[in-house]
Design an enzyme around this catalytic site. Structure first.
Site, PDB file in Angstrom:
ATOM      1  N   ASP A  21       0.852  -1.198   0.000  1.00  0.00           N
ATOM      2  CA  ASP A  21       0.000   0.000   0.000  1.00  0.00           C
ATOM      3  C   ASP A  21       0.887   1.247   0.000  1.00  0.00           C
ATOM      4  O   ASP A  21       1.684   1.440   0.911  1.00  0.00           O
ATOM      5  CB  ASP A  21      -0.889  -0.044   1.253  1.00  0.00           C
ATOM      6  N   ASN A  23      -0.247   4.541  -0.145  1.00  0.00           N
ATOM      7  CA  ASN A  23      -0.811   5.812   0.342  1.00  0.00           C
ATOM      8  C   ASN A  23      -1.525   5.703   1.687  1.00  0.00           C
ATOM      9  O   ASN A  23      -2.276   6.593   2.072  1.00  0.00           O
ATOM     10  CB  ASN A  23      -1.749   6.406  -0.711  1.00  0.00           C
ATOM     11  N   ASP A  25      -4.019   3.954   2.847  1.00  0.00           N
ATOM     12  CA  ASP A  25      -5.459   3.692   3.034  1.00  0.00           C
ATOM     13  C   ASP A  25      -5.725   2.227   3.389  1.00  0.00           C
ATOM     14  O   ASP A  25      -6.876   1.803   3.493  1.00  0.00           O
ATOM     15  CB  ASP A  25      -6.268   4.124   1.805  1.00  0.00           C
ATOM     16  N   ASP A  29      -1.905  -1.146  -3.838  1.00  0.00           N
ATOM     17  CA  ASP A  29      -2.247  -0.379  -5.032  1.00  0.00           C
ATOM     18  C   ASP A  29      -1.128  -0.457  -6.064  1.00  0.00           C
ATOM     19  O   ASP A  29      -0.076  -1.059  -5.817  1.00  0.00           O
ATOM     20  CB  ASP A  29      -2.557   1.076  -4.644  1.00  0.00           C
ATOM     21  N   ASP A  98      -5.215  -9.899 -15.884  1.00  0.00           N
ATOM     22  CA  ASP A  98      -6.321 -10.824 -15.676  1.00  0.00           C
ATOM     23  C   ASP A  98      -7.502 -10.358 -16.528  1.00  0.00           C
ATOM     24  O   ASP A  98      -7.786  -9.169 -16.576  1.00  0.00           O
ATOM     25  CB  ASP A  98      -6.712 -10.790 -14.191  1.00  0.00           C
ATOM     26  N   ASP A 199      -9.887 -15.630 -16.901  1.00  0.00           N
ATOM     27  CA  ASP A 199     -10.663 -16.130 -15.769  1.00  0.00           C
ATOM     28  C   ASP A 199     -11.785 -17.077 -16.232  1.00  0.00           C
ATOM     29  O   ASP A 199     -12.520 -16.746 -17.170  1.00  0.00           O
ATOM     30  CB  ASP A 199     -11.271 -14.935 -15.025  1.00  0.00           C
ATOM     31  N   GLU A 254      -7.819 -20.245 -17.360  1.00  0.00           N
ATOM     32  CA  GLU A 254      -8.224 -20.902 -16.114  1.00  0.00           C
ATOM     33  C   GLU A 254      -9.435 -21.775 -16.395  1.00  0.00           C
ATOM     34  O   GLU A 254     -10.479 -21.285 -16.808  1.00  0.00           O
ATOM     35  CB  GLU A 254      -8.575 -19.850 -15.051  1.00  0.00           C
ATOM     36  N   HIS A 327      -4.463 -16.976  -5.393  1.00  0.00           N
ATOM     37  CA  HIS A 327      -5.313 -16.136  -4.538  1.00  0.00           C
ATOM     38  C   HIS A 327      -6.604 -16.847  -4.158  1.00  0.00           C
ATOM     39  O   HIS A 327      -7.384 -16.306  -3.382  1.00  0.00           O
ATOM     40  CB  HIS A 327      -5.626 -14.832  -5.280  1.00  0.00           C
ATOM     41  N   ASP A 328      -6.851 -18.024  -4.723  1.00  0.00           N
ATOM     42  CA  ASP A 328      -8.062 -18.781  -4.385  1.00  0.00           C
ATOM     43  C   ASP A 328      -7.757 -19.968  -3.477  1.00  0.00           C
ATOM     44  O   ASP A 328      -8.662 -20.761  -3.179  1.00  0.00           O
ATOM     45  CB  ASP A 328      -8.712 -19.348  -5.659  1.00  0.00           C
TER      46      ASP A 328
HETATM   47  O1  ISL Z   1     -12.135 -20.519  -5.345  1.00  0.00           O
HETATM   48  C1  ISL Z   1     -12.131 -21.449  -6.113  1.00  0.00           C
HETATM   49  C2  ISL Z   1     -10.955 -22.315  -6.216  1.00  0.00           C
HETATM   50  O2  ISL Z   1     -11.130 -23.682  -6.123  1.00  0.00           O
HETATM   51  C3  ISL Z   1     -13.213 -21.603  -7.109  1.00  0.00           C
HETATM   52  O3  ISL Z   1     -14.460 -21.758  -6.584  1.00  0.00           O
HETATM   53  C4  ISL Z   1     -13.088 -20.365  -7.957  1.00  0.00           C
HETATM   54  O4  ISL Z   1     -14.104 -19.479  -7.705  1.00  0.00           O
HETATM   55  C5  ISL Z   1     -13.050 -20.747  -9.400  1.00  0.00           C
HETATM   56  O5  ISL Z   1     -11.917 -21.530  -9.566  1.00  0.00           O
HETATM   57  C6  ISL Z   1     -12.940 -19.543 -10.329  1.00  0.00           C
HETATM   58  O6  ISL Z   1     -11.975 -18.627  -9.924  1.00  0.00           O
HETATM   59  C7  ISL Z   1     -11.875 -17.420 -10.605  1.00  0.00           C
HETATM   60  O7  ISL Z   1     -13.116 -16.796 -10.884  1.00  0.00           O
HETATM   61  C8  ISL Z   1     -13.862 -16.338  -9.753  1.00  0.00           C
HETATM   62  C9  ISL Z   1     -13.023 -15.527  -8.782  1.00  0.00           C
HETATM   63  O8  ISL Z   1     -13.730 -15.369  -7.590  1.00  0.00           O
HETATM   64  C10 ISL Z   1     -11.692 -16.176  -8.495  1.00  0.00           C
HETATM   65  O9  ISL Z   1     -10.915 -15.374  -7.653  1.00  0.00           O
HETATM   66  C11 ISL Z   1     -11.036 -16.454  -9.811  1.00  0.00           C
HETATM   67  O10 ISL Z   1      -9.723 -16.945  -9.684  1.00  0.00           O
HETATM   68  C12 ISL Z   1     -14.991 -15.510 -10.294  1.00  0.00           C
HETATM   69  O11 ISL Z   1     -14.503 -14.530 -11.151  1.00  0.00           O
HETATM   70 CA    CA Z   2      -3.545   2.198  -1.127  1.00  0.00          CA
END
Ligand code: ISL
Ligand code: CA
Length: 557
Positions: A21, A23, A25, A29, A98, A199, A254, A327-328
């Site tokens: 971050d 700034n 908040d 960013d 993305d 995605d 993906e 991130h998932d």
């Molecule tokens: O979180 C998961 C991992 O197993 C799945 O349910 C996931 O939502 C799915 O793989 C799709 O992921 C992508 O699209 C989603 C978004 O929430 C995720 O962050 C993204 O990586 C919807 O856009």
């Molecule tokens: Ca920020």
């Protein structure tokens, strides 16, 4: 096998909201990323993939886009974005953006229009259906819990959303939608973007009949009707023709819930669709009988079987993106290693696995310092809407809240979304304000500054590993042959390319393991390319006892 920059590259994934971050908040960013470009360059990665940074009301942290042509206010401005790509390019780092095109935010102007009346020229940009016998149009369930249909008062119809109700699915059967999306992609590529991470691209084509799923499973999401749907390949081929083929770029698709044979269709070079596949099979290794929100113990034999299957089946047929988390997902070391006593050893071993397989490795931010799951104590500390909605849904269905919290601690996507731990100052140096999500309490010990100073750190190990991956093309292109497939502790494979052989030996456990080489390897003299515990430069392969999470990468001389 044809050589490409993106096959030889190592990608670093940045979750902008939690990276740095600038700034105060409390939200990471673009300027925060700019401040860390030197760090990324020193690390030695080749490209970064950043999660969505477009205008968004943040129902799903940017995966709900309300304007594809603007930067999210919290992340900065288009000037900041331009500066970021320029800084990255100046250091020879490529930028992968993305692309979320299965759905938009319900606040996107197309949806606002679409919802306004059945006669709107945008009505058909989304998927609207009348009710069926006073019920939802069909019984499919959303990824985030509950029905995929949301009733809309204005026209008394339902719209489809595979994710949250604020993420309305675009109607890909509408040529205008496709053309608008292609124009938008070209706009970003014209700005110099080097690649797109697509995605849930395998969900864009739905069975237009919307049949009910007939099932006796507790959760059945209706996947056969929209995963790898009827026209998905036609649309991706069109996308390739209209967009990708016109640029020097890479695409990563993906594709959840997709097996090998279906997956290969997306990346078979002859079909001209996508370059790399992001598949989920390994991420399902610890699913319980009820799926993702159910946990079972994973075991190494199953784990290896999945990796082996993909390594062997894709070899020469298509290229994989490799990852152990995103991130998932939940933190790599907490899930597949040991986040206590052997955190360092196992973090190094797991990074070694990631960087010695065929495919393009993607390292998720924080894995280079062995970050762990935060184990939040209360559901109120979790921010991810998926986590919260699933928790509430399950509890409403009678699941014990305590048990659900245990599952959340293990599975929540927030495990990967706690702020990057830069140093031991307050909030781990991530922000001078209040972070949007709690920092993992172990930041005074686990942080980048400590790792840089310590010659034996995970970070310094990774830097060396990245150099070796660059020098030794066998690790990129070599084929894969696995030994001891049924061994629950040892993970051992051979990579071979143009006459060069590299053997990787790992002890995937907290106990010592005895390693008895097969006769083909016995006595072979090797140079030690990498190891997390031995310091010699040469060894010969003999019987040995491997320490917990020991790994060795050996090049046969
Ligand atoms: O979180 C998961 C991992 O197993 C799945 O349910 C996931 O939502 C799915 O793989 C799709 O992921 C992508 O699209 C989603 C978004 O929430 C995720 O962050 C993204 O990586 C919807 O856009
Ligand atoms: Ca920020």
């Amino acid at each position: 096998m044809k050589r490409y920059w993106w096959k030889e590259a190592v990608i670093y994934q940045i979750y902008p909201r939690s990276f740095n971050d600038s700034n105060g908040d409390g939200i990471g960013d673009l300027r925060g990323i700019i401040e860390k470009v030197d760090y990324l360059h020193d690390l030695g990665i080749d490209a970064v993939w950043i999660n969505p940074v477009y205008q968004s009301p943040n129902e799903d942290n940017g995966y709900d886009i309300s304007d594809y042509y603007q930067i999210m206010d919290e992340f900065g401005t288009m000037q900041d974005w331009q500066e970021l790509i320029d800084c990255l390019h100046a250091k020879g780092i490529r930028l992968i953006m993305d692309m979320v095109v299965n759905h938009t935010s319900d606040e996107h102007s197309w949806f606002v229009e679409s919802r306004s009346s059945k006669d709107s020229p945008y009505r058909d940009y989304y998927i609207w259906r009348p009710n069926k016998e006073n019920n939802e149009p069909c019984n499919w369930l959303s990824y985030f819990g509950g029905s995929v249909w949301e009733h809309d008062q204005v026209t008394d119809e339902y719209y489809l959303h595979l994710f949250s109700k604020k993420q309305a699915d675009l109607n890909w059967d509408n040529q205008k939608v496709r053309d608008n999306i292609y124009d938008m992609m070209k706009c970003w590529l014209d700005k110099g973007v080097d690649g797109l991470r697509m995605d849930v691209i395998n969900l864009i084509s739905k069975n237009r009949e919307f049949p009910d799923v007939v099932t006796n499973k507790q959760y059945d999401w209706g996947m056969p009707h929209y995963v790898n749907g009827p026209k998905v390949h036609d649309y991706i081929r069109e996308m390739n023709r209209e967009v990708f083929s016109k640029y020097d770029m890479v695409t990563m698709g993906e594709c959840p819930s997709t097996g090998i044979e279906e997956g290969i269709k997306y990346i078979d070079p002859a079909r001209k669709e996508l370059d790399m596949l992001i598949n989920f099979e390994l991420m399902d290794v610890d699913f319980g009988p009820q799926g993702r929100w159910d946990i079972s113990d994973w075991n190494l034999v199953d784990f290896k079987k999945i990796v082996r299957k993909w390594q062997n089946s894709l070899d020469g047929r298509g290229w994989n993106a490799l990852y152990l988390m995103s991130h998932d997902q939940t933190r790599t070391v907490s899930r597949f290693g040991d986040d206590e006593q052997y955190r360092r050893e196992s973090a190094k071993m797991l990074l070694t696995l990631l960087l010695t397989l065929q495919g393009t490795p993607v390292i998720y931010q924080g894995d280079e310092i062995g970050m762990t799951n935060p184990n939040f104590e209360s559901i109120s500390e979790y921010k991810d809407k998926e986590t919260i909605q699933v928790y509430e849904y399950e509890v409403s269905q009678g699941v014990d809240p305590k048990r659900m919290l245990q599952i959340v601690k293990y599975r929540s996507r927030d495990n990967s979304r706690t702020p990057m731990q830069w140093d031991s100052s307050s909030n781990a140096g991530f922000t001078e304000g209040t972070p949007w999500i709690k920092v993992n309490s172990n930041y005074t010990e686990i942080n980048v500054e400590n790792e840089i100073q310590d010659a034996n750190s995970i970070l310094n190990y990774l830097k060396k590993l990245l150099v070796i991956r660059k020098e030794e093309k066998t690790l990129v292109y070599g084929n894969y042959f696995e030994f001891f497939q049924e061994d629950p502790q040892l993970y051992c494979y051979l990579r071979e390319y143009e006459g060069t052989k590299v053997v990787v030996v790992m002890n995937f456990s907290r106990d010592t393991a005895s390693f008895v080489p097969i006769s083909e390897l016995r006595g072979k003299k090797c140079s030690v390319l990498m190891s997390n515990c031995i310091n010699c430069s040469f060894i010969s392969i003999e019987n040995m006892n491997l320490l917990p999470y020991q790994v060795m990468v050996l090049k046969i001389l």
